[in-house]
Design an enzyme around this catalytic site. Structure first.
Site, PDB file in Angstrom:
ATOM      1  N   HIS A 207      23.460 101.126  60.671  1.00  0.00           N
ATOM      2  CA  HIS A 207      24.058  99.859  61.111  1.00  0.00           C
ATOM      3  C   HIS A 207      25.201 100.029  62.099  1.00  0.00           C
ATOM      4  O   HIS A 207      25.682  99.061  62.665  1.00  0.00           O
ATOM      5  CB  HIS A 207      24.570  99.053  59.915  1.00  0.00           C
ATOM      6  CG  HIS A 207      25.870  99.583  59.358  1.00  0.00           C
ATOM      7  ND1 HIS A 207      25.922 100.600  58.448  1.00  0.00           N
ATOM      8  CD2 HIS A 207      27.162  99.248  59.620  1.00  0.00           C
ATOM      9  CE1 HIS A 207      27.186 100.857  58.148  1.00  0.00           C
ATOM     10  NE2 HIS A 207      27.964 100.061  58.847  1.00  0.00           N
TER      11      HIS A 207
HETATM   12  C1  UD1 Z   1      31.086  95.759  59.954  1.00  0.00           C
HETATM   13  C2  UD1 Z   1      32.252  96.697  60.195  1.00  0.00           C
HETATM   14  C3  UD1 Z   1      31.810  98.119  59.902  1.00  0.00           C
HETATM   15  C4  UD1 Z   1      31.193  98.240  58.520  1.00  0.00           C
HETATM   16  C5  UD1 Z   1      30.103  97.211  58.350  1.00  0.00           C
HETATM   17  C6  UD1 Z   1      29.620  97.239  56.932  1.00  0.00           C
HETATM   18  C7  UD1 Z   1      33.841  96.012  61.940  1.00  0.00           C
HETATM   19  C8  UD1 Z   1      34.309  96.270  63.319  1.00  0.00           C
HETATM   20  N1  UD1 Z   1      32.717  96.654  61.567  1.00  0.00           N
HETATM   21  O1  UD1 Z   1      30.088  96.084  60.889  1.00  0.00           O
HETATM   22  O2  UD1 Z   1      32.943  98.974  59.957  1.00  0.00           O
HETATM   23  O3  UD1 Z   1      30.646  99.519  58.389  1.00  0.00           O
HETATM   24  O4  UD1 Z   1      30.616  95.909  58.637  1.00  0.00           O
HETATM   25  O5  UD1 Z   1      28.347  96.714  56.798  1.00  0.00           O
HETATM   26  O6  UD1 Z   1      34.457  95.269  61.234  1.00  0.00           O
HETATM   27  N2  UD1 Z   1      25.309  89.722  60.547  1.00  0.00           N
HETATM   28  C9  UD1 Z   1      24.490  88.792  59.950  1.00  0.00           C
HETATM   29  N3  UD1 Z   1      24.772  88.444  58.657  1.00  0.00           N
HETATM   30  C10 UD1 Z   1      25.813  88.939  57.962  1.00  0.00           C
HETATM   31  C11 UD1 Z   1      26.635  89.881  58.593  1.00  0.00           C
HETATM   32  C12 UD1 Z   1      26.381  90.270  59.888  1.00  0.00           C
HETATM   33  O7  UD1 Z   1      23.536  88.312  60.547  1.00  0.00           O
HETATM   34  O8  UD1 Z   1      25.995  88.570  56.790  1.00  0.00           O
HETATM   35  C13 UD1 Z   1      24.993  90.127  61.951  1.00  0.00           C
HETATM   36  C14 UD1 Z   1      25.590  89.183  62.985  1.00  0.00           C
HETATM   37  O9  UD1 Z   1      24.734  89.125  64.098  1.00  0.00           O
HETATM   38  C15 UD1 Z   1      26.844  89.904  63.386  1.00  0.00           C
HETATM   39  C16 UD1 Z   1      26.368  91.359  63.348  1.00  0.00           C
HETATM   40  O10 UD1 Z   1      25.512  91.408  62.213  1.00  0.00           O
HETATM   41  O11 UD1 Z   1      27.292  89.524  64.646  1.00  0.00           O
HETATM   42  C17 UD1 Z   1      27.474  92.368  63.194  1.00  0.00           C
HETATM   43  O12 UD1 Z   1      28.334  92.025  62.114  1.00  0.00           O
HETATM   44  P1  UD1 Z   1      29.855  92.524  62.133  1.00  0.00           P
HETATM   45  O13 UD1 Z   1      30.530  92.104  60.895  1.00  0.00           O
HETATM   46  O14 UD1 Z   1      30.479  92.172  63.446  1.00  0.00           O
HETATM   47  O15 UD1 Z   1      29.709  94.090  62.188  1.00  0.00           O
HETATM   48  P2  UD1 Z   1      28.932  95.085  61.247  1.00  0.00           P
HETATM   49  O16 UD1 Z   1      27.981  95.866  62.065  1.00  0.00           O
HETATM   50  O17 UD1 Z   1      28.413  94.387  60.062  1.00  0.00           O
HETATM   51  N1  UDP Z   2      24.972  98.963  50.264  1.00  0.00           N
HETATM   52  C1  UDP Z   2      24.296  98.061  49.455  1.00  0.00           C
HETATM   53  N2  UDP Z   2      23.101  97.545  49.927  1.00  0.00           N
HETATM   54  C2  UDP Z   2      22.565  97.899  51.130  1.00  0.00           C
HETATM   55  C3  UDP Z   2      23.285  98.828  51.931  1.00  0.00           C
HETATM   56  C4  UDP Z   2      24.489  99.334  51.465  1.00  0.00           C
HETATM   57  O1  UDP Z   2      24.738  97.733  48.358  1.00  0.00           O
HETATM   58  O2  UDP Z   2      21.497  97.390  51.474  1.00  0.00           O
HETATM   59  C5  UDP Z   2      26.256  99.501  49.780  1.00  0.00           C
HETATM   60  C6  UDP Z   2      26.350 101.011  49.735  1.00  0.00           C
HETATM   61  O3  UDP Z   2      25.813 101.515  48.542  1.00  0.00           O
HETATM   62  C7  UDP Z   2      27.838 101.230  49.872  1.00  0.00           C
HETATM   63  C8  UDP Z   2      28.263 100.117  50.799  1.00  0.00           C
HETATM   64  O4  UDP Z   2      27.242  99.124  50.714  1.00  0.00           O
HETATM   65  O5  UDP Z   2      28.480 101.043  48.622  1.00  0.00           O
HETATM   66  C9  UDP Z   2      28.362 100.645  52.194  1.00  0.00           C
HETATM   67  O6  UDP Z   2      28.412  99.613  53.083  1.00  0.00           O
HETATM   68  P1  UDP Z   2      27.984  99.764  54.599  1.00  0.00           P
HETATM   69  O7  UDP Z   2      27.051 100.888  54.775  1.00  0.00           O
HETATM   70  O8  UDP Z   2      27.554  98.418  55.028  1.00  0.00           O
HETATM   71  O9  UDP Z   2      29.380 100.021  55.308  1.00  0.00           O
HETATM   72  P2  UDP Z   2      30.278 101.328  55.573  1.00  0.00           P
HETATM   73  O10 UDP Z   2      30.485 102.028  54.286  1.00  0.00           O
HETATM   74  O11 UDP Z   2      29.572 102.157  56.593  1.00  0.00           O
HETATM   75  O12 UDP Z   2      31.522 100.771  56.157  1.00  0.00           O
END
Ligand code: UD1
Ligand code: UDP
Length: 359
Positions: A207
Site C-alpha cells: 500500500h
Molecule cells: C496512510 C498513511 C501510511 C499508513 C497507511 C496505513 C499517511 C501519509 N500515510 O496511507 O503511513 O501506512 O495509511 O494503511 O498518512 N482510501 C479509501 N478508503 C479508506 C482509506 C483510504 O478508499 O478507508 C483510499 C483513498 O483513495 C485515499 C487513498 O486510499 O485517497 C490513500 O489514503 P491515505 O490515508 O491518504 O493514505 P494511505 O495510503 O492509506
Molecule cells: N492489517 C489488517 N488488515 C489488513 C491489512 C493490515 O488488520 O487487511 C493490520 C496489520 O495486521 C497491522 C496493521 O494493519 O496490524 C498495519 O497497517 P498498514 O499496513 O495499513 O499500515 P502501516 O503499518 O504500514 O503503517
C-alpha cells in the site's frame, strides 16, 4: 500533578490497532479519562469500523470525517477540526501514534495550544525524506514532550537529532503492537472470503505510496507475485489505494487471490498460518516476527532494522528478481528467541509514565 485527561487522536488503520490495547488499559483505570478523536483519514468500514467493533475500542467522541485528499489539504483540515476539539476538551495531554498525517496534525494542533504531546512509536527513521511518513515522524518527534520508543535504536536516532536540547522525556516502552498481538491472538479467525483449510500460502500486502504511485515498481511487484502464483497460493488483502492503482495501471492479477482488506482477527489468523509475509507495511514486518514468519520487505529501506540485521526479514525493494530470490533462496533466521521490541507491556509503561498510575 499527573496527567488525568488524555485526548487520543487516531485516523488510519494501524492507529486503531495500536490504540486498542492502550484504550482498554485506560478504560480500566478510574483516575484517567480518555477522549478518542477519529480524524476520518480512513473511512471504509473494513479500514476503520471493523477494528472498533472487533477490539471493542471505545467509540470516538468526535469524527472529523476528513476522508482523503492531498497531504496539505488533509493535514490542514485536520488541524482546523482538532484545534476546535482541543479548545473544548482541554486535555492535559494529546496522544498520537505512528507516522500518518493524523499523527502530525494531532501533535501540531496540541503543541500550538501548549498541550503536552505524547508520541508512541517515536524515533523511528528510514532516512528517506521523500517518504511522507518520515516527514511526519521527524516533525512529530520534535514537538513531543513524551517520546515512547520501541527499542534502543530509535532512542539513538533521537539523540543524534539532539533530543537532549529540547528536554522531551524519552522512554523505551517496547512495541505496543506486541501488546495487541498478546491481547487479541486468541481471537484469530479464518477470513470468510478464503477457504484455506490446510493450504499453504504467502500473505502479501502492498500500500505504500512509493510502490503504488509508481507504475514501474507496482508492476515489478505484481510480476514477481504472478511468477510465484504458478507455484504457490498468494493471498493479498488489497488496500483501497492499491485496488485503484491496479485498475489504473491495468495490472494482471488473475492468478493472485485478491481479497478485501480484512479485520485484525482475520489478519492474525492469516499471519499465524502463512508460509511467508511479503509486504511494504510497517506493522506487518513486526507482526511477521512475532508470529515466527519470515518477511520479505518490498521497500528500499526499513525502520525495523533489527529484523533485517538479524535475517528475520529480507529487504528487496520492488525488484522482481530480488523478490523471487528472497522467497526461494534466502536463508531466514528461524530462532525467534530474541526479543527486540519488549515484552508486550508497553501500555502499562506508557500510562505509568504519563499519569503516575499503576494497575
Ligand atoms: C496512510 C498513511 C501510511 C499508513 C497507511 C496505513 C499517511 C501519509 N500515510 O496511507 O503511513 O501506512 O495509511 O494503511 O498518512 N482510501 C479509501 N478508503 C479508506 C482509506 C483510504 O478508499 O478507508 C483510499 C483513498 O483513495 C485515499 C487513498 O486510499 O485517497 C490513500 O489514503 P491515505 O490515508 O491518504 O493514505 P494511505 O495510503 O492509506
Ligand atoms: N492489517 C489488517 N488488515 C489488513 C491489512 C493490515 O488488520 O487487511 C493490520 C496489520 O495486521 C497491522 C496493521 O494493519 O496490524 C498495519 O497497517 P498498514 O499496513 O495499513 O499500515 P502501516 O503499518 O504500514 O503503517
Amino acid at each position: 500533578m499527573g496527567i488525568k485527561k488524555i485526548v487520543t487522536i487516531v485516523g488510519a488503520r494501524p492507529q486503531f490497532i495500536k490504540a486498542a490495547p492502550l484504550s482498554k488499559y485506560i478504560a480500566e483505570l478510574e483516575e484517567i479519562e480518555e477522549v478518542i478523536v477519529h480524524t476520518g483519514q480512513h473511512y471504509d468500514a473494513e479500514m476503520s469500523d471493523v477494528f472498533f467493533r472487533e477490539m471493542k475500542i471505545p467509540a470516538p467522541r468526535y469524527n472529523l470525517a476528513i476522508g482523503g485528499g492531498g497531504h496539505g489539504e488533509m493535514t490542514g483540515r485536520m488541524l482546523e477540526g482538532l484545534e476546535r476539539i482541543l479548545i473544548k476538551e482541554k486535555p492535559d495531554c494529546v496522544l498520537v501514534y505512528g507516522d500518518t498525517n493524523s499523527t502530525l496534525a494531532g501533535a501540531l494542533a496540541a503543541k500550538k495550544m501548549n498541550v503536552k504531546v505524547a508520541h508512541v512509536e517515536a524515533g523511528l527513521r528510514s532516512h528517506n525524506m521523500k517518504m511522507p511518513e518520515e516527514i511526519n515522524r521527524i516533525l512529530t518527534d520534535r514537538i513531543s514532550d513524551f517520546l515512547f520508543c520501541t527499542s534502543a535504536k530509535p532512542v539513538a536516532n533521537l539523540e543524534r537529532e539532539g533530543v537532549q536540547y529540547w528536554k522531551a522525556k524519552v522512554v523505551v516502552s517496547g512495541d505496543i503492537m506486541k501488546d495487541a498481538v498478546m491481547l487479541y491472538e486468541q481471537h484469530a479467525v479464518a477470513p470468510q472470503q478464503v477457504l484455506l483449510a490446510g493450504e499453504r500460502y504467502c500473505l502479501v500486502t502492498v500500500h505504500r505510496a512509493e510502490n503504488t504511485d509508481d507504475p514501474v515498481r507496482l508492476k515489478a511487484i505484481f510480476g514477481a507475485l504472478k511468477n510465484m502464483a504458478g507455484k504457490e497460493k498468494i493471498v493479498l488483502p488489497v488496500h483501497p489505494r492499491t485496488r485503484d492503482k491496479i485498475r489504473e495501471y491495468n495490472i494482471d492479477t488473475a492468478e493472485i487471490l485478491l481479497i478485501d482488506p480484512v479485520g485484525y482477527f482475520n489478519m492474525v489468523w492469516l499471519l499465524k498460518n502463512c508460509q511467508v509475509v511479503i509486504t511494504d507495511s510497517g506493522g506487518l514486518q513486526k507482526e511477521a516476527y512475532y508470529f515466527g514468519r519470515p518477511c520479505i520487505i518490498l521497500r528500499d529501506e526499513t525502520e525495523w532494522k533489527e529484523l533485517v540485521d538479524n535475517d528475520f526479514s529480507a529487504l528487496v525493494g520492488a525488484n522482481s528478481a530480488a523478490i523471487l530470490d528472497a522467497r526461494y533462496n534466502f536463508r531466514f533466521n528461524t530462532d525467534y528467541s530474541s526479543n527486540f521490541y519488549g515484552d508486550g507491556n508497553a501500555c502499562s509503561i506508557i500510562v505509568r509514565e504519563l499519569t503516575g498510575v499503576k494497575k
